[in-house]
Design a protein around this motif. Sequence first.
Motif, PDB file in Angstrom:
ATOM      1  N   ALA A 525       3.670  13.014  -3.392  1.00 11.05           N
ATOM      2  CA  ALA A 525       4.485  12.203  -2.484  1.00 11.05           C
ATOM      3  C   ALA A 525       3.632  11.240  -1.655  1.00 11.05           C
ATOM      4  O   ALA A 525       4.092  10.148  -1.314  1.00 11.05           O
ATOM      5  N   LEU A 526       2.401  11.646  -1.309  1.00 11.95           N
ATOM      6  CA  LEU A 526       1.528  10.761  -0.542  1.00 11.95           C
ATOM      7  C   LEU A 526       1.245   9.482  -1.321  1.00 11.95           C
ATOM      8  O   LEU A 526       1.357   8.373  -0.792  1.00 11.95           O
ATOM      9  N   PHE A 527       0.905   9.624  -2.590  1.00 13.64           N
ATOM     10  CA  PHE A 527       0.557   8.465  -3.410  1.00 13.64           C
ATOM     11  C   PHE A 527       1.795   7.646  -3.754  1.00 13.64           C
ATOM     12  O   PHE A 527       1.715   6.426  -3.926  1.00 13.64           O
ATOM     13  N   ASP A 528       2.949   8.314  -3.837  1.00 12.66           N
ATOM     14  CA  ASP A 528       4.193   7.579  -4.065  1.00 12.66           C
ATOM     15  C   ASP A 528       4.492   6.634  -2.910  1.00 12.66           C
ATOM     16  O   ASP A 528       5.116   5.590  -3.104  1.00 12.66           O
ATOM     17  N   LYS A 529       4.060   7.000  -1.691  1.00 15.15           N
ATOM     18  CA  LYS A 529       4.359   6.202  -0.508  1.00 15.15           C
ATOM     19  C   LYS A 529       3.353   5.069  -0.287  1.00 15.15           C
ATOM     20  O   LYS A 529       3.525   4.253   0.620  1.00 15.15           O
ATOM     21  N   MET A 530       2.288   5.024  -1.088  1.00 18.15           N
ATOM     22  CA  MET A 530       1.261   3.993  -0.926  1.00 18.15           C
ATOM     23  C   MET A 530       1.562   2.785  -1.808  1.00 18.15           C
ATOM     24  O   MET A 530       2.187   2.905  -2.861  1.00 18.15           O
ATOM     25  N   ARG A 531       1.088   1.626  -1.357  1.00 18.78           N
ATOM     26  CA  ARG A 531       1.249   0.413  -2.159  1.00 18.78           C
ATOM     27  C   ARG A 531       0.401   0.498  -3.430  1.00 18.78           C
ATOM     28  O   ARG A 531      -0.615   1.188  -3.462  1.00 18.78           O
ATOM     29  N   ARG A 532       0.832  -0.198  -4.451  1.00 17.76           N
ATOM     30  CA  ARG A 532       0.105  -0.189  -5.715  1.00 17.76           C
ATOM     31  C   ARG A 532      -1.335  -0.683  -5.529  1.00 17.76           C
ATOM     32  O   ARG A 532      -2.287  -0.069  -6.018  1.00 17.76           O
ATOM     33  N   ALA A 533      -1.479  -1.784  -4.788  1.00 11.48           N
ATOM     34  CA  ALA A 533      -2.819  -2.327  -4.571  1.00 11.48           C
ATOM     35  C   ALA A 533      -3.697  -1.343  -3.802  1.00 11.48           C
ATOM     36  O   ALA A 533      -4.897  -1.216  -4.068  1.00 11.48           O
ATOM     37  N   ALA A 534      -3.090  -0.622  -2.855  1.00  8.49           N
ATOM     38  CA  ALA A 534      -3.849   0.361  -2.082  1.00  8.49           C
ATOM     39  C   ALA A 534      -4.325   1.503  -2.974  1.00  8.49           C
ATOM     40  O   ALA A 534      -5.435   2.019  -2.799  1.00  8.49           O
ATOM     41  N   LEU A 535      -3.515   1.907  -3.938  1.00 10.63           N
ATOM     42  CA  LEU A 535      -3.917   2.977  -4.863  1.00 10.63           C
ATOM     43  C   LEU A 535      -5.139   2.560  -5.676  1.00 10.63           C
ATOM     44  O   LEU A 535      -6.069   3.350  -5.877  1.00 10.63           O
ATOM     45  N   ILE A 554      -1.955   0.420 -15.738  1.00  7.81           N
ATOM     46  CA  ILE A 554      -0.743   1.258 -15.767  1.00  7.81           C
ATOM     47  C   ILE A 554       0.397   0.495 -15.104  1.00  7.81           C
ATOM     48  O   ILE A 554       0.290   0.063 -13.964  1.00  7.81           O
ATOM     49  N   LYS A 555       1.499   0.352 -15.807  1.00  9.09           N
ATOM     50  CA  LYS A 555       2.591  -0.485 -15.322  1.00  9.09           C
ATOM     51  C   LYS A 555       3.483   0.219 -14.313  1.00  9.09           C
ATOM     52  O   LYS A 555       3.878  -0.363 -13.309  1.00  9.09           O
ATOM     53  N   LYS A 556       3.824   1.455 -14.584  1.00 10.36           N
ATOM     54  CA  LYS A 556       4.762   2.155 -13.720  1.00 10.36           C
ATOM     55  C   LYS A 556       4.061   2.726 -12.497  1.00 10.36           C
ATOM     56  O   LYS A 556       3.033   3.397 -12.621  1.00 10.36           O
ATOM     57  N   LYS A 557       4.633   2.465 -11.316  1.00  8.09           N
ATOM     58  CA  LYS A 557       4.044   2.944 -10.066  1.00  8.09           C
ATOM     59  C   LYS A 557       3.951   4.472 -10.045  1.00  8.09           C
ATOM     60  O   LYS A 557       2.945   5.035  -9.603  1.00  8.09           O
ATOM     61  N   ALA A 558       5.003   5.153 -10.540  1.00 12.00           N
ATOM     62  CA  ALA A 558       4.999   6.615 -10.523  1.00 12.00           C
ATOM     63  C   ALA A 558       3.871   7.171 -11.383  1.00 12.00           C
ATOM     64  O   ALA A 558       3.202   8.148 -11.016  1.00 12.00           O
ATOM     65  N   ASP A 559       3.633   6.547 -12.564  1.00 14.51           N
ATOM     66  CA  ASP A 559       2.550   7.011 -13.437  1.00 14.51           C
ATOM     67  C   ASP A 559       1.194   6.739 -12.800  1.00 14.51           C
ATOM     68  O   ASP A 559       0.260   7.541 -12.939  1.00 14.51           O
ATOM     69  N   LEU A 560       1.080   5.607 -12.117  1.00 15.01           N
ATOM     70  CA  LEU A 560      -0.182   5.284 -11.438  1.00 15.01           C
ATOM     71  C   LEU A 560      -0.475   6.313 -10.355  1.00 15.01           C
ATOM     72  O   LEU A 560      -1.617   6.773 -10.215  1.00 15.01           O
TER      73      LEU A 560
END
Length: 609
Positions: A525-535, A554-560
């Motif tokens: 859940a922590l990573f789900d709440k972060m921006r893609r660029a931040a990840l 990786i295209k999908k945010k959830a997979d990233l």
Amino acid sequence: MGIITVKLSQLRLSPLNQRRVKPSAVESMADDIAAHGLLQNLVAYEDEGLFYVFAGGRRYRGLKELAKRKQIKNSDAFPVEVRTKEEAIELSLAENFQREDMHPADSIRAFAALRDTGMDAEEIAARFGQAVSFVYKMLRLSALAPALIDLIAKDQLSLEAARALTLTDDHDQQVKVCKAANGHAHTIRRMLTTEKVDTTSGAFIFVGRDAYEAKGGTITVDLFSQGAEGFADHPELVQELAEDKLDGIADEYRAIGWHEVRATLDRPYDLYMKGSLYPATREPTEDEAARIEAIDVAIEQIAEAEGEDSDRIAPLSDQRDAITEGLRGFNAEQVAVGGVALWVSHDGSLGKSFYRAKAEPKPKASSGEPQPLYSNSLVADLSRIKTRIVQEAVSADPALALDVLLDSLAGQLLHGAHSYQMAIDVQAKTIATDVADDLMATSDVREVEETMADRFASVPADGRFEVIRAMSHDDKMALLAGLVAMTVDGTLFAGGAPGARHHHFEQVARATGVDIATRWQAPIALFDKMRRAALIDLLRAECGDASADNCATIKKKADLAVNVSGRLASHWLPAPMQIGAFDQPERHELDDPDADAFDGEDMEADEMA
């Protein structure tokens, strides 16, 4: 049907016996048979000279245990009721349900076998006295990959996780997701529905099932929910319809002439910063005033004649309320300078807020400026989790709690410091550490307030002083530690800056010696709440360029989010959670000419929190 005696050597456990998970207490069954004999016959069917036991499996295993102990011989004969092979499945299931509870895996397989003979869920439920809903769930679970049912039998997969896996019928995907999620039901459900929208979500309720299905949207029913709840398979359609509906409502307000109208799916985060507008009340027109007066007279007459509880009064009161409500509204001056915020509430209703719109919009941040890894709201949540962990550690260390209390009192009474600058608030105000459940999915840390309520439930409100006076020294110290811990405050207001209080909090956190990584690990859940660029930036800092560049594709945010979580070190902590995150250089307020200005800024941020 008849009872005959059969040698133990001719008996076999039938593959049709519905109890495949070995029952408990076989040795005690053997002891009982040795002491009292076989009190109840076995039930079996004959096939090529052998008798296959399908009812009485525990007794059969008990006999085999006695033969192993050499207390009986394989040539000894025992009573067996002979039935047909066709009766085996139903009779085996009936016997096992009436005795020791069957293992869920056995129930799943048994109900599936009965379904394969032509029975439907209603017939199976009627035969065995089970609820149709229970049978239906067992039959739905039987559609899982056989390997997963084997895991249920070994108690390596919970029924909750198994139910979540039924959200897909693809066996390969079931196995893959189960492995990736380590059998955690919440993670399984998230992974299987990451591209779907829950039909109980605010956005879906706002749109409406009829409108969604009218546009061709389909729904996957969650068989383990109440009613017809499930997941909308086309989230982009839900979002499109919700935005269109919001835009239509927004256009109505724009047509009225409001200075600013904002329509977003989520409640705007900055509403608290804007001054609210409230409807003005105008004087009634002559017709309205006459109508109100007439209603008041009618109500008074009815009350005198029939009593104040007359059923005729309520409709008149409603009419009067409707007229007076119509007198309240925003006037032209308010509309000219006002703003309207529209959003979709969690319950699917339309959220509205009226505020004084600012004349000049805030300047936008330059696109060239580096963006922080964590949003303001996420930093605030992480600071609350960190506070909860430090509170727990302080509550377990009475000596430290006493030191913290003395430090706060001495700072305020001897050195002129303010309570909002200290690590604890001695005004007996509980510091809230509430965060979303998904951020605590990997931790069992409880709020100290709950622990204290359990530990000292016997302390009464009336007569409290006498009870405390009679406490042992150890109980008093435990009470002191818990109460001090409840006031420890390291929380950071969303968007606020760390101040003197946070610096003192870090000193307390360091003194506890607590290892935060052992009390909380970063959930998905922590990573789900972060921006893609931040990840990607986080991965680059923690794992290097190669890892970051690889995951950037990786295209999908959830997979990233899942990939980033899997690549970080096992005891990794986000920066705001680390001890010392809010350290500041030591300073002496009384010697600092700018101390008052600094304190005022710190107080303002803390009071807003």
